[in-house]
Design an enzyme around this catalytic site. Structure first.
Site, PDB file in Angstrom:
ATOM      1  N   CYS A  86      49.404  46.836  41.497  1.00 45.34           N
ATOM      2  CA  CYS A  86      49.837  47.728  42.572  1.00 45.34           C
ATOM      3  C   CYS A  86      49.051  49.043  42.486  1.00 45.34           C
ATOM      4  O   CYS A  86      47.861  49.059  42.733  1.00 45.34           O
ATOM      5  CB  CYS A  86      51.351  47.933  42.503  1.00 45.34           C
ATOM      6  SG  CYS A  86      52.080  48.535  44.042  1.00 45.34           S
ATOM      7  N   HIS A 195      53.582  42.130  41.764  1.00 44.87           N
ATOM      8  CA  HIS A 195      54.047  42.575  40.449  1.00 44.87           C
ATOM      9  C   HIS A 195      54.435  41.393  39.556  1.00 44.87           C
ATOM     10  O   HIS A 195      55.601  40.971  39.551  1.00 44.87           O
ATOM     11  CB  HIS A 195      55.259  43.485  40.604  1.00 44.87           C
ATOM     12  CG  HIS A 195      54.951  44.829  41.172  1.00 44.87           C
ATOM     13  ND1 HIS A 195      54.727  45.934  40.382  1.00 44.87           N
ATOM     14  CD2 HIS A 195      54.834  45.256  42.452  1.00 44.87           C
ATOM     15  CE1 HIS A 195      54.483  46.986  41.146  1.00 44.87           C
ATOM     16  NE2 HIS A 195      54.546  46.604  42.416  1.00 44.87           N
ATOM     17  N   GLU A 197      54.951  41.434  36.437  1.00 44.95           N
ATOM     18  CA  GLU A 197      55.922  41.889  35.427  1.00 44.95           C
ATOM     19  C   GLU A 197      57.350  41.845  35.945  1.00 44.95           C
ATOM     20  O   GLU A 197      58.305  41.941  35.160  1.00 44.95           O
ATOM     21  CB  GLU A 197      55.564  43.306  34.944  1.00 44.95           C
ATOM     22  CG  GLU A 197      55.937  44.439  35.867  1.00 44.95           C
ATOM     23  CD  GLU A 197      54.984  44.648  37.039  1.00 44.95           C
ATOM     24  OE1 GLU A 197      55.175  45.620  37.795  1.00 44.95           O
ATOM     25  OE2 GLU A 197      54.040  43.825  37.214  1.00 44.95           O
TER      26      GLU A 197
END
EC number: 6.3.5.3
Length: 227
Positions: A86, A195, A197
């Site tokens: 990002c 994302h 994660e």
């Protein structure tokens, strides 16, 4: 394996990244403040999402001048893994490690949802545990995730197989060629808007992102064996 999670003023996905590495992946991770000047002892660098320096001027434009960035450039030049997610992707384009730019979403709104991604290139250190053309689901959360590059750059990305992830079925932000993530020519620097994660546990919606981090570890272990 030891990961560095770079923290800038305005980072807000640094904790998510640290949790993914320590708790879900089971590897070492430490924060590195933007004012530091060394990455000694680390095996991979992670540039997390957020709003570095409040996104003033444009996303990633001020982070480019942080004290740690010359060391990130040197780190990448050694061939070690660098992942920008990002805002981290935006920073990687600003410092020239990746081509192109991230501009405002075509609908001019912030987008926050889980999207399907197609793994276009499963032969990188970041995607070794995915299958080519596999469709995975990973969250996005951005207002300026619209990847743009000129025709010459796009052709080069395609010819060099540098496009790693594309949005599947629906392009949420207007990115050229549905691009969601790209690598540098050497293949050790990945920038992506989604994302991973945030996709490391079933309890929060799925684990499709975990394999990206596992792929990094697998590639690192193979390198240690062959060293």
């Amino acid at each position: 394996m030891k990961f560095a999670v770079i923290q800038f003023p305005g980072s807000n996905c640094d904790l998510d990244m640290l949790h993914a590495i320590r708790d879900s992946l089971g590897e070492e991770a430490e924060y590195v403040w933007h004012a530091e000047t060394s990455l000694e002892g680390f095996d991979a660098v992670l540039l997390p999402g957020g709003f570095s320096y409040g996104d003033y001027l444009r996303t990633g434009a001020i982070a480019k001048f942080s004290s740690i960035m010359p060391e990130v450039l040197r780190f990448a030049e050694t061939g070690k893994p660098v992942l920008g997610v990002c805002n981290g992707f935006q920073i990687l384009t600003e410092i020239g490690l990746l081509p192109g730019a991230l501009i405002r979403n075509n609908n001019l709104h912030f987008i926050c949802k889980t999207v399907p991604l197609r793994v276009v290139n499963g032969n990188t250190i970041f995607t070794g545990l995915y299958e080519d053309n596999e469709v995975i689901h990973v969250p996005v959360a951005h207002g300026e995730g619209n990847y743009y590059c000129d025709d010459e750059t796009l052709l080069k990305l395609k010819e060099n197989n540098q496009i790693v992830f594309t949005y599947d079925s629906v392009n949420p932000n207007g990115s050229r060629a549905d691009i969601a993530g790209i690598v540098n020519e050497r293949g050790n620097v990945l920038g992506m808007m989604p994302h991973p994660e945030r996709a490391v546990e079933d309890i929060i919606g799925g684990t499709d992102g975990l394999r990206l981090f596992q792929s990094i570890v697998q590639a690192w272990k193979e390198e240690q064996v062959n060293a």
